[in-house]
Design a protein around this motif. Sequence first.
Motif, PDB file in Angstrom:
ATOM      1  N   HIS A  86      -2.559   1.420   1.455  1.00  0.00           N
ATOM      2  CA  HIS A  86      -1.530   2.165   0.727  1.00  0.00           C
ATOM      3  C   HIS A  86      -0.143   1.905   1.309  1.00  0.00           C
ATOM      4  CE1 HIS A  86       0.141   5.012  -2.007  1.00  0.00           C
ATOM      5  NE2 HIS A  86       0.582   5.802  -1.034  1.00  0.00           N
ATOM      6  N   GLY A  87      -0.014   1.935   2.619  1.00  0.00           N
ATOM      7  CA  GLY A  87       1.269   1.628   3.251  1.00  0.00           C
ATOM      8  C   GLY A  87       2.038   2.831   3.766  1.00  0.00           C
ATOM      9  N   HIS A  88       1.447   4.014   3.699  1.00  0.00           N
ATOM     10  CA  HIS A  88       2.146   5.201   4.197  1.00  0.00           C
ATOM     11  C   HIS A  88       2.044   5.277   5.722  1.00  0.00           C
ATOM     12  CE1 HIS A  88      -2.052   6.379   3.806  1.00  0.00           C
ATOM     13  NE2 HIS A  88      -1.825   7.401   4.628  1.00  0.00           N
ATOM     14  N   GLY A  89       2.898   6.073   6.309  1.00  0.00           N
ATOM     15  CA  GLY A  89       2.878   6.255   7.751  1.00  0.00           C
ATOM     16  C   GLY A  89       4.262   6.556   8.270  1.00  0.00           C
ATOM     17  N   LYS A  90       4.381   6.508   9.577  1.00  0.00           N
ATOM     18  CA  LYS A  90       5.667   6.769  10.223  1.00  0.00           C
ATOM     19  C   LYS A  90       6.214   5.471  10.796  1.00  0.00           C
ATOM     20  CE  LYS A  90       4.827  11.525  11.090  1.00  0.00           C
ATOM     21  NZ  LYS A  90       3.927  12.422  11.640  1.00  0.00           N
ATOM     22  N   ALA A  98       2.300  -2.248   5.877  1.00  0.00           N
ATOM     23  CA  ALA A  98       1.225  -2.972   5.186  1.00  0.00           C
ATOM     24  C   ALA A  98       0.871  -4.250   5.947  1.00  0.00           C
ATOM     25  CB  ALA A  98       1.629  -3.285   3.750  1.00  0.00           C
ATOM     26  N   LEU A  99       1.866  -4.976   6.384  1.00  0.00           N
ATOM     27  CA  LEU A  99       1.635  -6.192   7.176  1.00  0.00           C
ATOM     28  C   LEU A  99       0.923  -5.864   8.486  1.00  0.00           C
ATOM     29  CD1 LEU A  99       4.886  -8.321   6.863  1.00  0.00           C
ATOM     30  CD2 LEU A  99       2.549  -9.155   6.572  1.00  0.00           C
ATOM     31  N   ALA A 100       1.387  -4.829   9.156  1.00  0.00           N
ATOM     32  CA  ALA A 100       0.803  -4.452  10.454  1.00  0.00           C
ATOM     33  C   ALA A 100      -0.662  -4.054  10.318  1.00  0.00           C
ATOM     34  CB  ALA A 100       1.608  -3.313  11.074  1.00  0.00           C
ATOM     35  N   ALA A 101      -1.034  -3.488   9.180  1.00  0.00           N
ATOM     36  CA  ALA A 101      -2.427  -3.067   8.964  1.00  0.00           C
ATOM     37  C   ALA A 101      -3.393  -4.248   9.025  1.00  0.00           C
ATOM     38  CB  ALA A 101      -2.562  -2.345   7.619  1.00  0.00           C
ATOM     39  N   PHE A 102      -2.904  -5.447   8.725  1.00  0.00           N
ATOM     40  CA  PHE A 102      -3.769  -6.633   8.704  1.00  0.00           C
ATOM     41  C   PHE A 102      -3.377  -7.649   9.769  1.00  0.00           C
ATOM     42  CE2 PHE A 102      -4.194  -4.675   4.578  1.00  0.00           C
ATOM     43  CZ  PHE A 102      -5.565  -4.654   4.438  1.00  0.00           C
ATOM     44  N   ASP A 103      -2.725  -7.184  10.821  1.00  0.00           N
ATOM     45  CA  ASP A 103      -2.311  -8.057  11.912  1.00  0.00           C
ATOM     46  C   ASP A 103      -3.524  -8.803  12.480  1.00  0.00           C
ATOM     47  OD1 ASP A 103      -0.426  -9.149  13.704  1.00  0.00           O
ATOM     48  OD2 ASP A 103      -1.014  -7.703  15.249  1.00  0.00           O
ATOM     49  N   GLY A 104      -3.427 -10.097  12.502  1.00  0.00           N
ATOM     50  CA  GLY A 104      -4.499 -10.927  13.039  1.00  0.00           C
ATOM     51  C   GLY A 104      -5.583 -11.301  12.049  1.00  0.00           C
ATOM     52  N   GLU A 105      -5.560 -10.725  10.828  1.00  0.00           N
ATOM     53  CA  GLU A 105      -6.605 -11.008   9.840  1.00  0.00           C
ATOM     54  C   GLU A 105      -6.216 -12.092   8.839  1.00  0.00           C
ATOM     55  OE1 GLU A 105      -9.048  -7.491   8.602  1.00  0.00           O
ATOM     56  OE2 GLU A 105      -7.376  -6.400   9.537  1.00  0.00           O
ATOM     57  N   VAL A 111      -2.067  -6.221  -0.895  1.00  0.00           N
ATOM     58  CA  VAL A 111      -1.709  -5.311  -1.977  1.00  0.00           C
ATOM     59  C   VAL A 111      -1.437  -3.955  -1.342  1.00  0.00           C
ATOM     60  CG1 VAL A 111      -2.555  -4.113  -4.030  1.00  0.00           C
ATOM     61  CG2 VAL A 111      -3.087  -6.550  -3.691  1.00  0.00           C
ATOM     62  N   PHE A 112      -0.292  -3.361  -1.677  1.00  0.00           N
ATOM     63  CA  PHE A 112       0.056  -2.056  -1.125  1.00  0.00           C
ATOM     64  C   PHE A 112       0.828  -1.250  -2.166  1.00  0.00           C
ATOM     65  CE2 PHE A 112       3.621  -4.794  -0.333  1.00  0.00           C
ATOM     66  CZ  PHE A 112       4.758  -3.989  -0.354  1.00  0.00           C
ATOM     67  N   GLY A 113       1.059   0.001  -1.867  1.00  0.00           N
ATOM     68  CA  GLY A 113       1.777   0.886  -2.775  1.00  0.00           C
ATOM     69  C   GLY A 113       2.753   1.750  -2.012  1.00  0.00           C
ATOM     70  N   HIS A 114       2.674   3.044  -2.228  1.00  0.00           N
ATOM     71  CA  HIS A 114       3.420   4.102  -1.560  1.00  0.00           C
ATOM     72  C   HIS A 114       4.878   4.227  -2.003  1.00  0.00           C
ATOM     73  CE1 HIS A 114       4.127   7.262   1.273  1.00  0.00           C
ATOM     74  NE2 HIS A 114       5.019   6.562   1.948  1.00  0.00           N
ATOM     75  N   SER A 115       5.615   3.150  -2.085  1.00  0.00           N
ATOM     76  CA  SER A 115       7.050   3.242  -2.395  1.00  0.00           C
ATOM     77  C   SER A 115       7.335   3.378  -3.892  1.00  0.00           C
ATOM     78  CB  SER A 115       7.784   2.011  -1.861  1.00  0.00           C
ATOM     79  OG  SER A 115       7.391   0.862  -2.588  1.00  0.00           O
ATOM     80  N   HIS A 116       6.372   3.043  -4.726  1.00  0.00           N
ATOM     81  CA  HIS A 116       6.530   3.016  -6.182  1.00  0.00           C
ATOM     82  C   HIS A 116       7.514   1.929  -6.613  1.00  0.00           C
ATOM     83  CE1 HIS A 116       4.822   7.249  -7.064  1.00  0.00           C
ATOM     84  NE2 HIS A 116       4.638   7.000  -5.785  1.00  0.00           N
ATOM     85  N   ILE A 117       7.869   1.026  -5.729  1.00  0.00           N
ATOM     86  CA  ILE A 117       8.836  -0.038  -6.025  1.00  0.00           C
ATOM     87  C   ILE A 117       8.083  -1.354  -6.192  1.00  0.00           C
ATOM     88  CG2 ILE A 117      10.830  -1.326  -5.183  1.00  0.00           C
ATOM     89  CD1 ILE A 117      11.537   1.188  -3.506  1.00  0.00           C
ATOM     90  N   PRO A 118       8.094  -1.928  -7.406  1.00  0.00           N
ATOM     91  CA  PRO A 118       7.423  -3.221  -7.592  1.00  0.00           C
ATOM     92  C   PRO A 118       8.070  -4.286  -6.703  1.00  0.00           C
ATOM     93  CG  PRO A 118       8.212  -2.318  -9.688  1.00  0.00           C
ATOM     94  CD  PRO A 118       8.751  -1.463  -8.608  1.00  0.00           C
ATOM     95  N   SER A 119       7.236  -5.037  -6.006  1.00  0.00           N
ATOM     96  CA  SER A 119       7.771  -6.123  -5.185  1.00  0.00           C
ATOM     97  C   SER A 119       6.745  -7.236  -5.065  1.00  0.00           C
ATOM     98  CB  SER A 119       8.184  -5.615  -3.795  1.00  0.00           C
ATOM     99  OG  SER A 119       7.068  -5.174  -3.071  1.00  0.00           O
TER     100      SER A 119
END
Length: 165
Positions: A86-90, A98-105, A111-119
């Motif tokens: 999702h991409g939420h957090g502090k 979102a990138l950090a969640a898959f560090d090393g993988e 695919v992520f969300g949270h901001s509601h901003i298409p990118s």
Amino acid sequence: MKIIVLADTHMPRMSKKLPEALRSGLKGAGLIIHAGDWRTADLYYELQQYGRVEGVSGNVDGPDIKQLVPEKKLLIIEGFKIGIVHGHGKRLTTEKRALAAFDGEKPDVIVFGHSHIPSLSYTDETLLFNPGSPTDKRRQPRYSYGVITIGEELKAEHIFFDSKE
């Protein structure tokens, strides 16, 4: 393979039903990915009527969703690695979380969300893809969802529309 990509639907709070533009796009989908903030499990079951559903939970999702989907998932589809979070957090930006969640993988796409901003952007060789929201555009000019097409290559695009009816 056609993959429909969603996030931040917030149903039924933001909409009682899926927009017609999205329902039309869901037809013929080989896979449906939801990057969190479903709000309730009803949407999960509704999407299953269109095809296989994979997804993750977001910061507004209740226990019914959290029992169905994890907070992070890595899929391998036709040889491509697709990370979903999702991409939420502090701290950091949503994209950096979102990138950090898959560090090393080393996924091909995150695919992520949270901001509601298409990118749609690349960091190194990883495609970062936020579909926006089909029901809660916030300050965006239009509602949106994403389509990932997998053939010899993986391609992603946004589908924009004006009405959530």
